[in-house]
Scaffold this motif. Structure first.
Motif, short mmCIF file in Angstrom:
data_model
loop_
_atom_site.label_atom_id
_atom_site.label_comp_id
_atom_site.label_asym_id
_atom_site.label_seq_id
_atom_site.Cartn_x
_atom_site.Cartn_y
_atom_site.Cartn_z
N LYS A 2 12.72 41.04 -20.95
CA LYS A 2 13.84 40.14 -20.65
C LYS A 2 15.01 40.97 -20.13
CE LYS A 2 14.09 36.73 -24.02
NZ LYS A 2 14.78 36.27 -25.22
N LEU A 47 21.09 44.70 -20.29
CA LEU A 47 20.23 44.89 -21.46
C LEU A 47 18.79 44.54 -21.07
CD1 LEU A 47 19.96 45.37 -24.55
CD2 LEU A 47 20.37 42.92 -24.84
N ASP A 49 15.28 43.93 -22.77
CA ASP A 49 14.62 43.72 -24.06
C ASP A 49 13.11 43.75 -23.81
OD1 ASP A 49 13.50 42.89 -26.43
OD2 ASP A 49 14.95 41.28 -26.77
N ARG A 53 11.40 47.90 -27.71
CA ARG A 53 12.56 48.71 -27.30
C ARG A 53 13.61 47.82 -26.65
NH1 ARG A 53 10.18 54.52 -25.23
NH2 ARG A 53 12.29 55.30 -25.40
N LYS A 54 14.84 48.12 -26.96
CA LYS A 54 15.96 47.38 -26.38
C LYS A 54 16.89 48.40 -25.73
CE LYS A 54 15.20 43.71 -29.61
NZ LYS A 54 13.87 44.20 -29.99
N TYR A 90 22.19 40.05 -30.33
CA TYR A 90 21.87 41.47 -30.61
C TYR A 90 23.03 42.14 -31.35
CZ TYR A 90 18.30 40.70 -27.07
OH TYR A 90 17.23 40.21 -26.36
N ASP A 94 20.43 47.21 -33.08
CA ASP A 94 19.16 46.83 -32.45
C ASP A 94 18.82 47.71 -31.24
OD1 ASP A 94 18.90 44.69 -34.19
OD2 ASP A 94 19.93 43.30 -32.83
N ILE A 95 19.85 48.34 -30.66
CA ILE A 95 19.64 49.07 -29.39
C ILE A 95 18.91 50.38 -29.68
CG2 ILE A 95 20.80 50.08 -27.36
CD1 ILE A 95 21.09 46.96 -27.67
N THR A 96 17.79 50.60 -28.98
CA THR A 96 16.98 51.82 -29.19
C THR A 96 17.29 52.91 -28.16
OG1 THR A 96 15.20 50.97 -27.81
CG2 THR A 96 15.07 50.49 -30.18
N ASP A 283 9.75 36.78 -19.33
CA ASP A 283 9.69 37.47 -20.64
C ASP A 283 8.25 37.82 -20.96
OD1 ASP A 283 10.51 34.44 -22.49
OD2 ASP A 283 8.72 34.98 -21.38
#
Ligand SMILES: [Zn+2]
Length: 283
Positions: A2, A47, A49, A53-54, A90, A94-96, A283
């Motif tokens: 996404k 972003l 998604d 991984r984000k 988010y 959450d962000i990797t 997605d």
């Protein structure tokens, strides 16, 4: 996969600087300008998604610099990095991965904030932060022009937390995210190209900051090596039109994306869809 735009607010830049040697008579027909010759620029991050991984590309100006500094740049708009992420569901944890095109203040300022005790904190404490090695070296030892656009507190806390990953060559850094290293705007500027379910999307950063800058000689006065910028832009536009790569604009206040076409006059914008239209909500 996404793809979601993350608006982080706007700032204003002198139109003469934004369009370099191009006369105002020409550029003012293509980009809005106020009575002080200022052009309003978005700081629109992206972003990605992927489920496990984000990935966030760029982080805007953040909140750390002085009121005086921000007033020079006339920060404006309601959006902020953290609010825009929250609206999409988010949290910073959450962000990797954070991919930073380069380390000028309007691209990486959101990586660090000061807490209530005035201590510097890394915003995305679980994320690997990807930067090119050439850009990192430039940030650590800036030249006489770029010293004023790099701030140590934007990235040193991230470095001290052991979260910097340096990139030394072109290639796929995360499945679906390809990086090309450029040197016109600043040494080691990264151009991310996202391979999504319905095609490819390039995150323009400062290679082509706003839609009118697609024209080859329309290079900003902020670029450290304008002739290299022109060559890099030319090569990118040919690749984009041949491979159907759509463009995502970080700084154009009115235009999120564009799709190119080849004409007798060269490569020009054909359509200016939204990000949702480009990715067809995949997605
Ligand atoms: Zn820049």
């Amino acid at each position: 996969m996404k793809l979601i735009k993350i608006e982080t607010g706007n700032f204003m830049a002198d139109g003469g600087a934004l369009f370099g040697v191009i006369p105002k008579m020409m550029w003012q027909k293509h980009y809005p300008v106020d009575e002080d010759n200022y052009c309003n620029l978005a700081m629109r991050c992206l972003l990605i998604d992927m489920g496990n991984r984000k990935v966030l590309i760029d982080t805007g100006a953040g909140t750390k610099q002085s009121d005086k500094f921000f007033s020079w740049h006339r920060l404006n708009g309601e959006a902020s990095l953290i609010d825009s992420l929250a609206k999409e569901g988010y949290s910073p944890d959450d962000i990797t991965d954070v991919v930073l095109t380069h380390l000028h203040w309007d691209h990486c300022g959101g990586c660090v904030y000061y807490d209530d005790d005035n201590k510097a904190k890394v915003t995305f404490a679980n994320a690997a932060h990807w930067v090119s090695k050439i850009q990192w070296d430039n940030y650590i030892k800036p030249n006489s022009r770029e010293g004023v656009v790099y701030f140590p507190d934007n990235m040193m806390p991230v470095y001290n937390a052991g979260l910097i990953n340096l990139i030394e060559e072109d290639g796929i850094i995360i499945p679906g995210i390809e990086i090309k290293l450029l040197n016109g705007h600043t040494a080691g500027n990264m151009l991310p190209i996202i391979h999504h379910n319905n095609g490819k999307l390039a995150f323009m950063g400062d290679l082509i900051p706003v839609l009118p800058s697609i024209r080859l000689p329309w290079v900003s006065a902020y670029d450290t090596s304008p002739l290299i910028s022109i060559e890099e832009k030319k090569a990118f536009l040919v690749e984009a039109v041949e491979n159907g790569i759509a463009l995502f604009f970080e700084h154009d206040i009115n235009t999120e994306c564009c799709v190119l076409t080849k004409t007798e006059k060269g490569i020009v914008a054909d359509k200016t869809p939204t990000l949702r239209e480009v990715t067809q909500n995949n997605d």
